[in-house]
Design a protein around this motif. Structure first.
Motif, PDB file in Angstrom:
ATOM      1  N   VAL A 367       0.846  -1.197   0.000  1.00  0.00           N
ATOM      2  CA  VAL A 367       0.000   0.000   0.000  1.00  0.00           C
ATOM      3  C   VAL A 367       0.883   1.250   0.000  1.00  0.00           C
ATOM      4  O   VAL A 367       1.997   1.243   0.535  1.00  0.00           O
ATOM      5  N   THR A 368       0.367   2.309  -0.634  1.00  0.00           N
ATOM      6  CA  THR A 368       1.161   3.525  -0.841  1.00  0.00           C
ATOM      7  C   THR A 368       0.359   4.769  -0.451  1.00  0.00           C
ATOM      8  O   THR A 368      -0.835   4.691  -0.192  1.00  0.00           O
ATOM      9  N   PHE A 369       1.068   5.877  -0.479  1.00  0.00           N
ATOM     10  CA  PHE A 369       0.434   7.163  -0.208  1.00  0.00           C
ATOM     11  C   PHE A 369      -0.695   7.442  -1.216  1.00  0.00           C
ATOM     12  O   PHE A 369      -1.737   7.962  -0.862  1.00  0.00           O
ATOM     13  N   ARG A 370      -0.478   7.041  -2.464  1.00  0.00           N
ATOM     14  CA  ARG A 370      -1.524   7.186  -3.488  1.00  0.00           C
ATOM     15  C   ARG A 370      -2.797   6.463  -3.057  1.00  0.00           C
ATOM     16  O   ARG A 370      -3.898   6.922  -3.278  1.00  0.00           O
ATOM     17  N   ASN A 371      -2.596   5.264  -2.465  1.00  0.00           N
ATOM     18  CA  ASN A 371      -3.748   4.475  -2.022  1.00  0.00           C
ATOM     19  C   ASN A 371      -4.484   5.176  -0.890  1.00  0.00           C
ATOM     20  O   ASN A 371      -5.713   5.096  -0.788  1.00  0.00           O
ATOM     21  N   LEU A 373      -4.730   8.422  -0.498  1.00  0.00           N
ATOM     22  CA  LEU A 373      -5.534   9.458  -1.133  1.00  0.00           C
ATOM     23  C   LEU A 373      -6.760   8.818  -1.805  1.00  0.00           C
ATOM     24  O   LEU A 373      -7.861   9.360  -1.760  1.00  0.00           O
ATOM     25  N   PRO A 400       4.336  10.511   4.862  1.00  0.00           N
ATOM     26  CA  PRO A 400       3.775  11.835   4.632  1.00  0.00           C
ATOM     27  C   PRO A 400       2.421  11.997   5.325  1.00  0.00           C
ATOM     28  O   PRO A 400       1.743  11.012   5.609  1.00  0.00           O
ATOM     29  N   ILE A 421       0.780   8.208   6.514  1.00  0.00           N
ATOM     30  CA  ILE A 421       1.336   6.867   6.684  1.00  0.00           C
ATOM     31  C   ILE A 421       2.069   6.867   8.022  1.00  0.00           C
ATOM     32  O   ILE A 421       2.849   7.786   8.286  1.00  0.00           O
TER      33      ILE A 421
ATOM     34  N   LYS B 280       8.058   3.410  -3.694  1.00  0.00           N
ATOM     35  CA  LYS B 280       7.273   2.375  -3.005  1.00  0.00           C
ATOM     36  C   LYS B 280       6.348   3.024  -1.972  1.00  0.00           C
ATOM     37  O   LYS B 280       5.199   2.637  -1.811  1.00  0.00           O
ATOM     38  N   LEU B 281       6.840   4.051  -1.285  1.00  0.00           N
ATOM     39  CA  LEU B 281       6.032   4.702  -0.257  1.00  0.00           C
ATOM     40  C   LEU B 281       4.917   5.543  -0.879  1.00  0.00           C
ATOM     41  O   LEU B 281       3.775   5.520  -0.416  1.00  0.00           O
ATOM     42  N   LEU B 282       5.277   6.261  -1.937  1.00  0.00           N
ATOM     43  CA  LEU B 282       4.305   7.189  -2.513  1.00  0.00           C
ATOM     44  C   LEU B 282       3.402   6.535  -3.554  1.00  0.00           C
ATOM     45  O   LEU B 282       2.329   7.053  -3.857  1.00  0.00           O
ATOM     46  N   GLU B 329       8.158  12.775   1.783  1.00  0.00           N
ATOM     47  CA  GLU B 329       6.972  13.628   1.875  1.00  0.00           C
ATOM     48  C   GLU B 329       7.183  14.895   1.059  1.00  0.00           C
ATOM     49  O   GLU B 329       6.282  15.359   0.354  1.00  0.00           O
ATOM     50  N   ALA B 342      -4.754   9.496  -7.155  1.00  0.00           N
ATOM     51  CA  ALA B 342      -5.333   8.727  -6.053  1.00  0.00           C
ATOM     52  C   ALA B 342      -5.934   7.422  -6.568  1.00  0.00           C
ATOM     53  O   ALA B 342      -6.646   7.417  -7.569  1.00  0.00           O
ATOM     54  N   ALA B 343      -5.618   6.298  -5.937  1.00  0.00           N
ATOM     55  CA  ALA B 343      -6.142   4.993  -6.360  1.00  0.00           C
ATOM     56  C   ALA B 343      -6.430   4.146  -5.127  1.00  0.00           C
ATOM     57  O   ALA B 343      -5.642   4.146  -4.175  1.00  0.00           O
ATOM     58  N   LEU B 344      -7.554   3.433  -5.131  1.00  0.00           N
ATOM     59  CA  LEU B 344      -7.929   2.625  -3.964  1.00  0.00           C
ATOM     60  C   LEU B 344      -6.901   1.540  -3.671  1.00  0.00           C
ATOM     61  O   LEU B 344      -6.333   0.970  -4.599  1.00  0.00           O
ATOM     62  N   PRO B 345      -6.663   1.234  -2.387  1.00  0.00           N
ATOM     63  CA  PRO B 345      -5.794   0.091  -2.071  1.00  0.00           C
ATOM     64  C   PRO B 345      -6.458  -1.204  -2.531  1.00  0.00           C
ATOM     65  O   PRO B 345      -7.692  -1.297  -2.545  1.00  0.00           O
TER      66      PRO B 345
END
Lengths: 477, 537
Positions: A367-371, A373, A400, A421, B280-282, B329, B342-345
């Motif tokens: 899972v990521t920051f994009r997820n 959002l 972030p 996160i 990977k984080l973002l 960040e 933005a995309a759903l997990p």
């Protein structure tokens, strides 16, 4: 035009006499006079008759007044009870001494000299004495005095005059069916078939019914349930936990520095008593002091285990999230909680010392920051907010960090919570190696926006009428 | 969070762009716009970004964010002969001091206001109300080096800022407005921290007040900074933020020797960051070049140092960069949150309601079916509502808060029925009958439990209604119970009963005692029911 049988009967009688009183008509119709007034009222709503209401006031003697009519007013009785003079002490034994003496003096019947009451010789009839026998002709000030002394009372009497209108005449001339109408159907009438011969009275649909208030779920709880439904639908596990938390879980485990102002008595409700630190607390200490085994520098300084043992009313439900993660360090974890949180704030329309927070986490390998959002956008869209945007934010335990905002027509962009996160300093002590998306959203804020409230207290100290009036479905909620 | 006032003219001059563009982008570099005024915009910045607490700092970030000037600013520090000695007696009082000289400043009124603003913000955020860090800015030309930072007796005197007479330290702590605000930090110490010049002139009595002698005005050209405190790292952070702000404002920095240690060190910290960890984080797919370019926009020094690595120089004022993720960040902010798609997990899991909530839902269904309206009273209450008006003895196990904010909220509720009666009081002008219920948390002996209470008021509310309602409730809950005569003083004796399940008392119901009704100022008869849910589920 629909008339009840009683209205019809009254109308037909009015055709004969034109104008009548309820008392006369009561005798003719064999009904109490006030019922006749009611029928007249119903006819007047339809412009078939007029009801004139005349109010007259009449003065009559009270029981006390009637008694004095024969006995004489207290001052006269007192006057007659002694000779030319009397000592005050003797006079005071008389039952009317108190009221009588004042009046005797006022009327000039007596004077007082060195403790003695002496008659002046002039004790002609006072105007009160004259008019108490002839109330109707009493001048207004005397009437007032009599009422004030409790000797007379004023009574209102209402007299009605009912007259037929032109429209009433016309309707009656067109013919009126006087057959009996049935109100309530009886079981007998239904089973015997007698209903076939009955004329069932029609009801006036323009008359509003008596309000009936059903039992129902509070509008705020319904909104909370709607949020719960959304999260359950998305596959989240619901958490519930203690209102009382150790500072360790509420602050330290979330990498809140120990000298952070929010931890102090001024902002947080502290409680008596200490809570033991859980196993593994040393790793949290290391995070604060040096960053432990991560790439972090930590906050530096000394971390005091005693401070972490303090007990508080939870300031956020994030304390439940981190405990859930510590107990379930392996992916995947999806959990949420809607619960009350406490901040030491004085009550005013937009601040309360307790309110609801919606808290959630997703922990998984990729899972990521994009997820994060993506989740926030989906949630607010499902809650009915069409425009969502993201702004940088800051929380000691996320990086972030982001503050989601929704667009409200009259208000512009409104911030509704915080997310981010979880920092490695938060997750590493518990052996969590995956990223954890986390958010804490204001629930009461959304309620205010959705229900158009200007005062948060309405949610907790509800006006019962407001709860009764808020529709269960549709409307604004 | 402190509010920083940014005057448009100064801001526009420093940014090199117009106010409209600036205001539009302010929220996206991490601020809350408080209000937009005629001459200035007031904004809140996050406590982590102390470097943004001045117009100069905001301008520096904004120029980068808008791409007008990217990469790191260089802060040269020239040597000077100015030195401080530090008295070892201050070790237990206020041991750390940082200092620097800023020359050739031409501070106009706006720059002075900005300087005072950043000083105030640093006092609160880094200094924790000056306890941890306090700052003094002085006109260097009014005093003679070398300086000494030492422990002085309270009888020592000087003319403090905003006064025209000498006062002793003791008097300052009692009479000066700043003395009254901050005396608590040092008043119990054996000696008072004081900064003096070679001639015995007092520059500052940290953390309380500067001397009038070294007041900074528009005519001041050379400044001396003093930053004192109890935490070395925090002292250095504040010093670096101040120095860099003043250099951006046009000053030239010179070093100062403190017991032989030369400062300030305004050089950046270097780090290598992994492009793959950032992606990977973002959830992004940035290349090393792209990542470096974004970081330069965020005013880092940054160059690609390999396919998967970027070498960065972290400006000395970025005290918030503690961990790699703090850098990532900034990559997200620089790229723009809006551009991250933005995309759903995709994590799968089955949703699961908490059992306590399941019970609560069922209870709500039952109570609504019985015609009851739900209410949601506060969980904080007080002895008067919870016990006195109920004619009950105070519960020693109730959780009392140590510093209540008002008499209304001194403890966490142990029962719900009193709160329902209190709500009936507030609604006594509303149409009858009123039937209300609530289910929720109570706290006893630090443990959170759930309870349910119902109350009804109208001319016919009586024991029979309470009994019938309790009976229906227990039937719907699927729990068999027996009533036992109750001695609860909140109810009329002989018109109340305890609810017994398996020989254990789990609740109570009955007709509310008229004394309780008087206590709550309720005019009509009322009945009430309360059930301990944790004893039956």
């Amino acid at each position: 035009m629909q008339l009840t049988l009683n209205e019809k009967r009254l109308l037909l009688e009015l055709v004969k006499c034109g104008t009548t009183t309820p008392e006369e008509m009561g005798v003719i119709l064999d009904r109490p006079a006030d019922s006749v007034v009611q029928y007249g009222g119903l006819l007047s709503q339809k412009d078939l008759a007029t009801v004139e209401r005349n109010v007259t006031t009449t003065l009559s003697l009270t029981e006390e007044g009637t008694r004095y009519l024969s006995e004489g007013l207290p001052e006269r009785q007192l006057y007659n009870s002694f000779g030319d003079s009397s000592s005050m002490a003797d006079l005071n034994k008389h039952p009317h001494a108190k009221i009588g003496l004042g009046w005797m003096k006022r009327l000039g019947w007596v004077k007082i000299e060195s403790g003695n009451v002496i008659k002046t010789g002039d004790a002609s009839l006072s105007s009160l004495e004259i008019h108490v026998k002839n109330l109707d002709n009493a001048p207004a000030d005397i009437k007032k005095e009599l009422i004030k002394r409790g000797l007379a009372t004023e009574e209102e009497s209402v007299r009605y005059v009912i007259s037929i209108t032109e429209l009433g005449q016309k309707l009656a001339a067109a013919g009126i069916d006087l057959s009996e109408e049935t109100g309530t159907l009886t079981a007998d009438q239904i089973s015997s078939g007698a209903w076939k011969d009955l004329t069932l009275r029609r009801y006036d649909i323009n008359k509003h019914p008596r309000p009936v208030w059903p039992g129902k779920i509070h509008p705020y709880q319904r909104m909370i349930d709607e949020m719960r439904r959304i999260l359950l639908d998305m596959g989240f596990t619901e958490l519930h936990g203690s209102i009382v938390q150790g500072a360790f879980w509420n602050f330290d485990a979330l990498f809140q520095p120990q000298d952070h102002p929010a931890r102090e008595m001024q902002d947080t409700f502290h409680l008596a008593g200490k809570q033991d630190l859980p196993e593994g607390w040393e790793k949290v200490r290391d995070m604060h002091e040096t960053g432990g085994n991560t790439s972090s520098t930590g906050w530096g300084g000394k971390w005091d285990p005693e401070k972490a043992k303090a007990t508080v009313l939870r300031t956020h439900t994030t304390s439940l999230s981190i405990q859930h993660l510590a107990a379930h360090p392996k992916p995947p974890v999806k959990a949420f909680c809607i619960g009350r949180v406490y901040r030491r704030e004085a009550i005013d329309p937009t601040h309360l010392p307790e309110f609801e927070q919606l808290e959630g986490i997703v922990m998984d390998d990729n899972v990521t920051f994009r997820n994060l959002l993506g989740f926030l956008k989906e949630f607010y869209t499902r809650m009915g907010f069409e425009s969502v945007r993201f702004r940088p934010g800051y929380f000691p335990y996320t990086e972030p960090s982001v503050e989601p905002e929704v667009y409200i027509e009259e208000l512009g962009w409104v911030e509704l919570g915080g997310a981010g996160i979880f920092r490695e300093e938060v997750t590493a002590p518990w052996g969590i190696t995956c990223p954890v998306l986390a958010w804490g959203l204001g629930v009461s804020r959304v309620a205010m926006l959705r229900m158009g409230l200007t005062d948060l207290r309405q949610l907790y100290q509800s006006d019962i009428d407001w709860v009764r009036q808020m529709p269960t479905h549709g409307g604004r909620c | 969070m402190p509010v920083v006032s940014l005057p448009y003219k100064y801001l526009e001059r420093l940014c090199g762009t117009d106010r409209k563009t600036i205001i539009e982008h302010l929220p996206m570099i991490g601020s809350d716009i408080e209000r937009i005024l005629e001459e200035q915009v007031d904004v809140e910045f996050f406590p982590s970004r102390v470097d943004l607490y001045s117009t100069e700092g905001v301008a520096r970030a904004m120029r980068g964010f808008l791409g007008l000037e990217t990469g790191e600013e260089i802060y040269p520090v020239s040597p000077s002969s100015i030195s401080f000695t530090v008295d070892p007696n201050l070790k237990e009082v206020r041991p750390y001091i940082g200092s620097a000289v800023i020359r050739d400043v031409h501070l106009d009124n706006e720059a002075i206001i900005s300087l005072m603003g950043v000083q105030e913000a640093l006092h609160w955020v880094v200094g924790r109300g000056r306890a941890k860090v306090a700052i003094g800015v002085h006109d260097l030309d009014k005093v003679t080096p070398p300086f000494r930072y030492y422990g002085a007796p309270v009888s020592r005197s000087f003319v403090p800022l905003d006064f025209d007479r000498e006062m002793t330290l003791a008097e300052i702590m009692e009479e000066h407005p700043k003395g009254r605000d901050y005396a608590h930090i040092v008043k119990d110490k054996p000696v008072m921290p004081l900064i003096e010049d070679a001639n015995g002139n007092v520059l500052s009595f940290p953390p309380i007040i500067n001397g009038e002698l070294t007041r900074v005005t528009e005519a001041s050209r050379n400044l001396l900074l003093d930053v004192t405190g109890t935490d070395e790292r925090a002292v250095m952070t504040a010093l670096k933020v101040l120095c860099t702000t003043l250099i951006t404002a046009g000053g030239k920095c010179e070093s100062v020797s403190i017991n032989g240690v030369i400062m300030p060190d305004l050089s950046p910290e270097t780090r290598e960051v992994k492009v793959s960890s950032c992606n990977k984080l973002l959830g992004t797919s940035l290349s090393a070049e792209e990542m470096a370019e974004i970081l330069r926009k965020m005013r880092f020094g940054a160059e690609k140092s390999g396919d998967n690595s970027v070498s960065i120089r972290i400006p000395c004022y970025r005290a918030d960069i503690m961990h790699e993720w703090d850098v990532y960040e900034d990559v997200a902010i620089g790229a723009g949150f809006g551009s991250l798609n933005a995309a759903l997990p995709t994590t799968f899991a089955a949703g699961c309601e908490h059992p306590i909530m399941k019970h609560a839902s069922a209870i709500r269904d039952i109570c609504c079916g019985l015609g009851y309206l739900e209410v949601m009273p506060f969980t904080l209450s007080n002895e008067d509502v919870m016990y006195t008006r109920m004619q009950r003895n105070p519960d020693p196990n109730a959780l009392r808060v140590l510093h209540p904010i008002s008499e209304e909220q001194t403890l966490v509720r142990t029962d719900l029925l009193p709160l329902l009666l209190d709500l009936l009081r507030m609604n006594k002008r509303r149409e009858l009958p009123q039937r209300i219920f609530h289910t929720g948390d109570v706290v006893l002996e630090m443990q959170t439990y759930q309870k349910l209470a119902l109350a009804s008021t109208h001319p016919g509310a009586d024991f029979s209604e309470a009994y019938a309602t309790t009976d229906a409730l227990m039937r719907e809950l699927g729990i068999s119970y027996t009533p036992r005569e109750s001695s609860d003083p909140a109810f009329i004796h002989g018109r109340s009963a305890d609810i017994m399940v398996d020989g254990k008392k789990v609740g109570v119901f009955g007709e509310i005692h008229p004394g309780v009704l008087n206590g709550f100022d309720i005019d009509q008869p009322a009945m009430g029911i309360e059930l301990d849910l944790h004893l039956i589920f």
